[in-house]
Design an enzyme around this catalytic site. Structure first.
Site, short mmCIF file in Angstrom:
data_model
loop_
_atom_site.label_atom_id
_atom_site.label_comp_id
_atom_site.label_asym_id
_atom_site.label_seq_id
_atom_site.Cartn_x
_atom_site.Cartn_y
_atom_site.Cartn_z
N ARG A 55 15.12 13.22 8.12
CA ARG A 55 14.49 13.75 6.89
C ARG A 55 15.15 13.13 5.66
NH1 ARG A 55 15.85 18.42 4.58
NH2 ARG A 55 16.54 19.31 6.57
N TYR A 57 -7.96 13.29 -9.03
CA TYR A 57 -8.18 13.56 -7.61
C TYR A 57 -8.06 15.08 -7.38
CZ TYR A 57 -7.21 13.76 -2.63
OH TYR A 57 -7.25 14.07 -1.30
N ASP A 86 -1.03 7.28 -10.68
CA ASP A 86 -1.51 7.29 -9.30
C ASP A 86 -2.37 6.04 -9.15
OD1 ASP A 86 -3.00 7.60 -6.98
OD2 ASP A 86 -3.26 9.76 -7.21
N LYS A 137 -4.81 5.28 2.06
CA LYS A 137 -6.00 4.55 1.63
C LYS A 137 -5.74 3.04 1.79
CE LYS A 137 -7.08 8.79 0.58
NZ LYS A 137 -6.96 9.38 -0.74
C1 LIG Z 1 -6.34 10.55 -1.23
C2 LIG Z 1 -5.74 10.59 -2.58
C3 LIG Z 1 -4.60 11.37 -2.85
C4 LIG Z 1 -3.95 12.25 -1.81
O1 LIG Z 1 -3.39 11.51 -0.78
P1 LIG Z 1 -3.16 12.11 0.71
O2 LIG Z 1 -2.55 10.97 1.43
O3 LIG Z 1 -4.50 12.52 1.23
O4 LIG Z 1 -2.26 13.29 0.56
C5 LIG Z 1 -4.06 11.31 -4.12
N1 LIG Z 1 -4.63 10.57 -5.10
C6 LIG Z 1 -5.73 9.85 -4.89
C7 LIG Z 1 -6.31 9.05 -6.01
C8 LIG Z 1 -6.33 9.83 -3.64
O5 LIG Z 1 -7.45 9.11 -3.44
#
Ligand SMILES: *Cc1c(COP(=O)(O)O)cnc(C)c1O
Length: 445
Positions: free
Chosen positions: A108, A161, A233, A258
């Site tokens: 961790r 998001y 982000d 993603k």
């Molecule tokens: C999918 C997504 C998240 C969250 O990510 P997870 O891996 O599903 O926790 C945050 N910001 C954006 C822009 C996303 O597309």
């Protein structure tokens, strides 16, 4: 193998050596460097410090961080599938002196599989340091809670998001923190929302679903003027399209589920930035427990090796599909950062080295037509998420923006018949043929 082999090179805190008479007074156990602002922080922690200067992203994606097995010579980073590590003087000392982030003690806290993929991500983002998390939300929550105090305030995009919005609305108020939401393209409104207690500007590099481009240099300048940190982000753009840290952003976060992993088979997240800020985020990863499992680290590291060629294929495919959609029957409007028709095209040209594979288009019809189109697709998969090698298609009205009324969606610019397309790496001609037949079915009476 001696555990010594896995310590960082060179030791990041050479001055904090056990027995060093200068490191602590007899009355005070605090290591001397703990309060020293001038303490040198090396990047990392990394297992090796090869000179990566001047290497292109495609090369970094393959080589940075990846560490051939020193025991067997096996090519590629082994999966260090362990929860814990043998304790030796080195580790006891790190625990005692408070630099446990630089040693392997317990997974961790850190693990060689994590360090390898963190180094690859740091190299791609041009960051001193990176931390991987068990999801994008774990990265976002740990980062935000590290950079804000009780009573603190965030100025954020009003097109966030959904998971981030839920975290801000559901978790922050009970911690005495608040958020103001503003139009991400209205710089005057963003600046007007900044208060004396504002600590973070939180924006997404490209918004969902209309792909508005954040003016990151302007946000950074604003943050500097007001002494407020900027967190971006960058999930929708990836470090191939832009490196927010090079533009002056403090911390960049991603859902690695993603584009970074790219194969729709993993949930992970990452935060990248200076060693100093990441050292303040690391204790939150420990406390909230969002550590990434070694096997998942291996999967993410493997996915990242093809990031540059995948992004090229996504962008080429999306450009072909978007151009076709612009002239397609029953399509009213297309949003794609690589087309001159995009409202933010000039900003996109200035900031994005790759227009990504994300497209949004409006059918000349209703949401019911869009549902019929999705049902008729043969290649594109009806699924939320994005950035996978397979084309994914979803509708904001019944997924990301289902919580809003039709009128609210229209005020955000999301018209009936709006379709979100994450173009995969298939042959664009096949995708176009699939869309063509599905649109025909959707509008057949
Ligand atoms: C999918 C997504 C998240 C969250 O990510 P997870 O891996 O599903 O926790 C945050 N910001 C954006 C822009 C996303 O597309």
């Amino acid at each position: 193998m001696k555990t010594q082999d896995l310590t960082p090179h060179p030791s990041p805190h050479p001055q904090a050596v056990r027995g060093d008479p200068a490191s602590a007074s007899p009355l005070d156990n605090t290591p001397r460097w703990a309060d020293e602002l001038s303490r040198q922080r090396l990047p990392g922690p990394f297992m090796q410090h090869p000179d990566l200067r001047g290497l292109a992203p495609a090369t970094l994606a393959v080589h940075a961080g990846t560490r051939d097995d020193p025991v067997t010579g096996a090519v590629g980073t082994p999966i260090y599938q362990t929860s814990t590590f043998l304790l030796e003087d080195n580790q006891y000392q790190a625990i005692e002196e408070g630099y446990a982030r630089d040693r392997f003690i317990y997974t961790r806290y850190g693990n060689p599989s994590q360090w390898a993929v963190e180094q690859k991500l740091a190299a791609l983002e041009g960051a001193e340091s990176a931390l991987v998390f068990s999801s994008g939300m774990a990265a976002i929550s740990a980062t935000v809670l590290s950079l804000i105090d009780k009573g603190g305030h965030i100025v954020a995009s009003n097109e966030l998001y959904g998971g981030t919005y839920a975290f801000f609305q559901g978790e922050l108020p009970s911690l005495g923190m608040s958020v103001s939401y503003v139009n991400p393209r209205d710089l005057a409104a963003i600046e007007a929302a900044i208060r004396p207690n504002t600590q973070i500007l939180f924006f997404e590099s490209l918004t969902n679903p209309l792909l508005k481009v954040a003016d990151i240099p302007a946000l950074v300048a604003m943050g500097k003027r007001h002494g407020v940190r900027v967190v971006i982000d960058a999930t929708f753009t990836s470090p191939i399209a832009m490196q927010p840290l090079a533009l002056g952003v403090d911390v960049v976060v991603h859902s690695a589920s993603k584009y970074l992993n790219g194969h729709s088979d993993l949930i992970a997240g990452v935060a990248c930035g200076s060693r100093k800020l990441l050292d303040s985020i690391w204790p939150r990863r420990l406390a909230y427990g969002g550590s990434l499992d070694p096997h998942a680290c291996f999967m993410l590291e493997r996915g990242l090796k093809t990031l540059a060629i995948r992004m090229r294929a996504h962008a080429e495919g999306a450009l072909a599909v978007a151009r076709w959609l612009e002239s397609a029957k029953h399509v009213r409007r297309v949003y794609f950062a690589g087309l001159p028709s995009h409202p933010d095209h000039q900003l996109a040209q200035r900031l994005l080295k790759n227009p990504t594979g994300m497209i949004c288009f409006e059918l000349d019809g209703s949401d019911a037509h869009a549902v019929r189109l999705l049902d008729a697709l043969r290649l594109g998969k009806k699924a939320t998420s994005l950035g996978g090698v397979e084309t994914l298609v979803s509708l904001p009205f019944n997924t990301s923006h289902a919580a809003f009324t039709g009128a609210q969606r229209e005020r955000m610019g999301i018209q009936p018949g709006c379709v979100r397309l994450s173009v995969g790496i298939e042959d664009p001609a096949d995708l176009i043929a699939d869309l063509q037949q599905a649109i025909k079915v959707a509008f057949a009476d």
